[in-house]
Motif scaffolding. Sequence first.
Motif, mmCIF file in Angstrom:
data_model
loop_
_atom_site.group_PDB
_atom_site.id
_atom_site.type_symbol
_atom_site.label_atom_id
_atom_site.label_comp_id
_atom_site.label_asym_id
_atom_site.label_seq_id
_atom_site.Cartn_x
_atom_site.Cartn_y
_atom_site.Cartn_z
ATOM 1 N N GLN A 141 -22.037 4.219 -74.960
ATOM 2 C CA GLN A 141 -22.286 4.432 -73.532
ATOM 3 C C GLN A 141 -23.707 4.934 -73.270
ATOM 4 O OE1 GLN A 141 -19.161 6.145 -71.164
ATOM 5 N NE2 GLN A 141 -20.618 7.180 -69.819
ATOM 6 N N ASP A 142 -24.191 5.839 -74.111
ATOM 7 C CA ASP A 142 -25.551 6.337 -73.903
ATOM 8 C C ASP A 142 -26.592 5.237 -74.086
ATOM 9 O OD1 ASP A 142 -24.776 8.819 -73.176
ATOM 10 O OD2 ASP A 142 -25.314 9.819 -75.046
ATOM 11 N N THR A 143 -26.379 4.398 -75.087
ATOM 12 C CA THR A 143 -27.308 3.287 -75.290
ATOM 13 C C THR A 143 -27.263 2.324 -74.105
ATOM 14 O OG1 THR A 143 -26.898 3.490 -77.655
ATOM 15 C CG2 THR A 143 -28.013 1.483 -76.917
ATOM 16 N N LEU A 144 -26.075 2.098 -73.588
ATOM 17 C CA LEU A 144 -25.920 1.208 -72.433
ATOM 18 C C LEU A 144 -26.712 1.736 -71.233
ATOM 19 C CD1 LEU A 144 -24.310 -1.309 -71.380
ATOM 20 C CD2 LEU A 144 -22.632 0.321 -70.492
ATOM 21 N N LEU A 145 -26.566 3.015 -70.938
ATOM 22 C CA LEU A 145 -27.273 3.586 -69.785
ATOM 23 C C LEU A 145 -28.789 3.593 -70.001
ATOM 24 C CD1 LEU A 145 -24.864 6.505 -68.800
ATOM 25 C CD2 LEU A 145 -25.233 4.362 -67.569
ATOM 26 N N GLU A 146 -29.219 3.866 -71.235
ATOM 27 C CA GLU A 146 -30.657 3.840 -71.543
ATOM 28 C C GLU A 146 -31.267 2.473 -71.253
ATOM 29 O OE1 GLU A 146 -30.303 7.004 -75.198
ATOM 30 O OE2 GLU A 146 -31.066 5.001 -75.673
ATOM 31 N N LEU A 147 -30.506 1.425 -71.606
ATOM 32 C CA LEU A 147 -31.009 0.065 -71.381
ATOM 33 C C LEU A 147 -30.906 -0.348 -69.924
ATOM 34 C CD1 LEU A 147 -29.644 -2.087 -74.317
ATOM 35 C CD2 LEU A 147 -32.030 -1.604 -73.752
ATOM 36 N N TYR A 148 -29.827 0.069 -69.278
ATOM 37 C CA TYR A 148 -29.577 -0.364 -67.903
ATOM 38 C C TYR A 148 -30.558 0.312 -66.934
ATOM 39 C CZ TYR A 148 -27.079 -1.636 -63.649
ATOM 40 O OH TYR A 148 -26.752 -2.148 -62.422
ATOM 41 N N PHE A 149 -30.900 1.563 -67.231
ATOM 42 C CA PHE A 149 -31.859 2.309 -66.398
ATOM 43 C C PHE A 149 -33.111 2.595 -67.223
ATOM 44 C CE2 PHE A 149 -27.741 3.760 -64.463
ATOM 45 C CZ PHE A 149 -27.947 3.316 -63.171
ATOM 46 N N PRO A 150 -33.899 1.587 -67.570
ATOM 47 C CA PRO A 150 -35.053 1.840 -68.445
ATOM 48 C C PRO A 150 -36.082 2.707 -67.735
ATOM 49 C CG PRO A 150 -35.132 -0.397 -67.576
ATOM 50 C CD PRO A 150 -33.821 0.197 -67.130
ATOM 51 N N GLN A 151 -36.677 3.631 -68.454
ATOM 52 C CA GLN A 151 -37.720 4.510 -67.893
ATOM 53 C C GLN A 151 -37.228 5.259 -66.669
ATOM 54 O OE1 GLN A 151 -40.386 4.377 -69.751
ATOM 55 N NE2 GLN A 151 -39.730 2.567 -70.864
ATOM 56 N N HIS A 152 -35.941 5.465 -66.560
ATOM 57 C CA HIS A 152 -35.413 6.164 -65.389
ATOM 58 C C HIS A 152 -34.426 7.216 -65.874
ATOM 59 C CE1 HIS A 152 -33.014 6.921 -61.766
ATOM 60 N NE2 HIS A 152 -34.102 6.582 -61.109
ATOM 61 N N PRO A 153 -34.433 8.409 -65.233
ATOM 62 C CA PRO A 153 -33.585 9.497 -65.764
ATOM 63 C C PRO A 153 -32.081 9.263 -65.645
ATOM 64 C CG PRO A 153 -34.793 10.204 -63.802
ATOM 65 C CD PRO A 153 -35.341 8.879 -64.182
ATOM 66 N N LEU A 154 -31.631 8.269 -64.845
ATOM 67 C CA LEU A 154 -30.196 7.960 -64.900
ATOM 68 C C LEU A 154 -29.823 7.400 -66.275
ATOM 69 C CD1 LEU A 154 -29.197 6.522 -61.392
ATOM 70 C CD2 LEU A 154 -28.166 8.471 -62.568
ATOM 71 N N GLY A 155 -30.824 6.982 -67.043
ATOM 72 C CA GLY A 155 -30.580 6.500 -68.404
ATOM 73 C C GLY A 155 -30.737 7.585 -69.460
ATOM 74 N N PHE A 156 -31.043 8.798 -69.034
ATOM 75 C CA PHE A 156 -31.188 9.896 -70.003
ATOM 76 C C PHE A 156 -29.829 10.294 -70.587
ATOM 77 C CE2 PHE A 156 -35.292 12.034 -68.158
ATOM 78 C CZ PHE A 156 -36.010 10.881 -68.465
ATOM 79 N N ARG A 157 -29.878 10.834 -71.798
ATOM 80 C CA ARG A 157 -28.662 11.400 -72.375
ATOM 81 C C ARG A 157 -28.437 12.784 -71.781
ATOM 82 N NH1 ARG A 157 -28.543 9.792 -78.745
ATOM 83 N NH2 ARG A 157 -29.096 7.615 -78.372
ATOM 84 N N VAL A 158 -27.242 13.047 -71.289
ATOM 85 C CA VAL A 158 -26.947 14.354 -70.693
ATOM 86 C C VAL A 158 -27.174 15.471 -71.706
ATOM 87 C CG1 VAL A 158 -25.122 15.789 -69.695
ATOM 88 C CG2 VAL A 158 -25.380 13.414 -68.955
ATOM 89 N N LEU A 159 -26.820 15.232 -72.972
ATOM 90 C CA LEU A 159 -27.020 16.253 -74.005
ATOM 91 C C LEU A 159 -28.475 16.370 -74.432
ATOM 92 C CD1 LEU A 159 -24.065 15.728 -76.549
ATOM 93 C CD2 LEU A 159 -24.192 17.280 -74.615
ATOM 94 N N GLY A 160 -29.281 15.390 -74.070
ATOM 95 C CA GLY A 160 -30.643 15.342 -74.605
ATOM 96 C C GLY A 160 -30.615 14.768 -76.017
#
Lengths: 412, 412
Positions: A141-160
């Motif tokens: 899921q984290d990889t999915l969000l990173e790709l879907y929101f590139p360069q955008h903080p909605l794609g950041f990992r909540v845990l860091g």
Amino acid sequence: MPLTFKNHKLSNGLRVIAECNDAAHTAAVGFFVKTGARDEDAPLMGVSHFLEHMMFKGTDRRSADDVNREFDEIGADYNAYTSHEQTVYYAQVLPEYLPRAVDLLGDILRPALRTDDFEMEKNVILEEIGMYDDRPQWRLQDTLLELYFPQHPLGFRVLGTNDTVKQLTAEQMRDYFSHRYSADNIVVSAAGKIDFDALVKDIEKLTSEWQPSGAQRRYDAPPAVDCERSLTDKKLSRHYMALMCPGPNAQDDRRYAAKVLADVLGDAEGSRIYWALVDPGEADEADLSFIPYDQAGGYMAYASCDPDKAAQVEAKLLATIDAFARDGDVADDEIERAKNKLATQVTLQSERPGGRMRDLGTRWQYLQAYATLEDEIERLMAVSGDDVRQLLVEFPFSPRTIVRLGPNGIAD
Amino acid sequence: MPLTFKNHKLSNGLRVIAECNDAAHTAAVGFFVKTGARDEDAPLMGVSHFLEHMMFKGTDRRSADDVNREFDEIGADYNAYTSHEQTVYYAQVLPEYLPRAVDLLGDILRPALRTDDFEMEKNVILEEIGMYDDRPQWRLQDTLLELYFPQHPLGFRVLGTNDTVKQLTAEQMRDYFSHRYSADNIVVSAAGKIDFDALVKDIEKLTSEWQPSGAQRRYDAPPAVDCERSLTDKKLSRHYMALMCPGPNAQDDRRYAAKVLADVLGDAEGSRIYWALVDPGEADEADLSFIPYDQAGGYMAYASCDPDKAAQVEAKLLATIDAFARDGDVADDEIERAKNKLATQVTLQSERPGGRMRDLGTRWQYLQAYATLEDEIERLMAVSGDDVRQLLVEFPFSPRTIVRLGPNGIAD
């Protein structure tokens, strides 16, 4: 059951809302801070979640032990959670303990943030990140969000990440805190057996020195594009895949139709995807959900299966989704079933004050408005087949981001 | 809120119980079958859970699609679960749909058990077992129970093993079904907005051809002994450990003191174990729970951590447990906190009819008796420090079974 909604804004900008119900056996209260991973600068990724941990490490009036012990003394069911969009601190208690719960929550929201506690808690966070490798669904899921929101903080990992958390300083956290935990960026939501006037008086006293900061959220987001990634991890014994594509946002009136649509197509226990993949035993699990964000939104699909069936399961999942969008052949009885299911779910959730408190607070963050349970059900029940078909035209599950994670390599 | 308890035994031995609450927004009903992994013969391990799946595959009156579709039509939140001791089928619905929910649940409990469905569903079960390797906590707990209850079905895996499930025949399942799903081995529990007389009439009609079978449960169990096992799996990135030792059973009046004791010593978010291991960041998670079974019972402790800290975390966990048993220095305020926490939990659970339905049904299986929420809280609140100290003498966390699972080998 006679419910009354109450709403009061303090002079420092802090908002207090409540749905009072004298017949309830418990009372629930939550401090909803409008801040999360999406409000972080890239080098500070994980600060919202780390800060949530630090809130329980003590204040000027209380040590960490005091906080934990006092919540336990009143038997509170209390916790906090951090998402991309909000950080919430809440407690459910027997009604007589509500004032003490409010005093505790309000106090911990002005934490000491001591440097030695910060360094010690950093290890706890790093341990949590260390559990990642044994949690394939998190990685997916984290990889999915990173790709879907590139360069955008909605794609950041909540845990860091290990790196961002290691490098974070207590000073950076304190700056983030003073800006984001301001009175005008917090809503207190309460539900159940509550004396609202007393509640407001308690909160007013407790927060008399809290200041507004004019904290804002950035809403620019990159456009979605088609994109795929395959991750290989020989240690895994199952194959996992997930997909994300655009959908209505949390403010959009079409969100009710999107919930119905997602249920018809992707309910984990009875939907087109379920019947195509899970019922015949091809996938372990498969579903599609509607994911509304603040001014952004999407659908997310997920499946896990035997690695040998990875290609076949993915093809069938995509074919099921595409056929639904293309044909728009959604039947009235499918719509009715989905609406009845969703109405039951929201009613069940509302039977507990804690459920109402959460709904009220989250809704206020997005819409600055109150709705009764009956209002919500009415809007849900008004969704028609035409609404769903129209939504399929407007959001045809495309463009899409696909991520795969399994023991066998698959070419992108 | 005016609650009334109702209780009726049909002539075929089937028991119907309900707690009626006219103010509730939903109604919940569950069929509690007193059968599970502990009632299986070794070669049939997994048959109870497999049979639970088969219940949703259709009856003489309904196809599998009909069952799923009709539950969805009434918007039911429905499911089933299988444990070592019971198999439960339940639905939560808006009150007007209760009669249809009862008709569906009663009908699926007389399933067609078609051989081709059986063979197809076998693949679903084998997929579920296949997910095992990615779930270290399942492997750990199942190995712990196997060792703690050697040669005894309380140590069986609820899912069965690849071998037992592969070799199981539809005929064996049908035999198990006719003996264990008899009218006299089932309790129907309901709660919420319910017309009890109509409910009984519906169930009587629905089950008019169900027969009693005199099904019994075996209660002999092997004595607990000291025993350890270490499993190495290089694919894991964290170390996991669990411990089990004797405690009161589900019928024992000391169970209230055992709940309080387990909370003081092992609550996952605030207890002696939490403060020793989780708060300082040495373990990811660590807790101790009271696990009551039918005429058997125990305590189970669990921790996960960085593999490099495995020996240190285990030593500290055991030292914390042993010091508690040895010193019996439990303070009055620890007891009060634990009782307040447990009272809040049981009140929160009871706010939803589904929670009451589950409590009522499970309690009836063990005790053939009803208790109001207030009764339960009163018995809990009566627990004293002396009760807990006495329990520590009677059940001193010994003998104990210990299982470890991690990437590094550790000598037993």
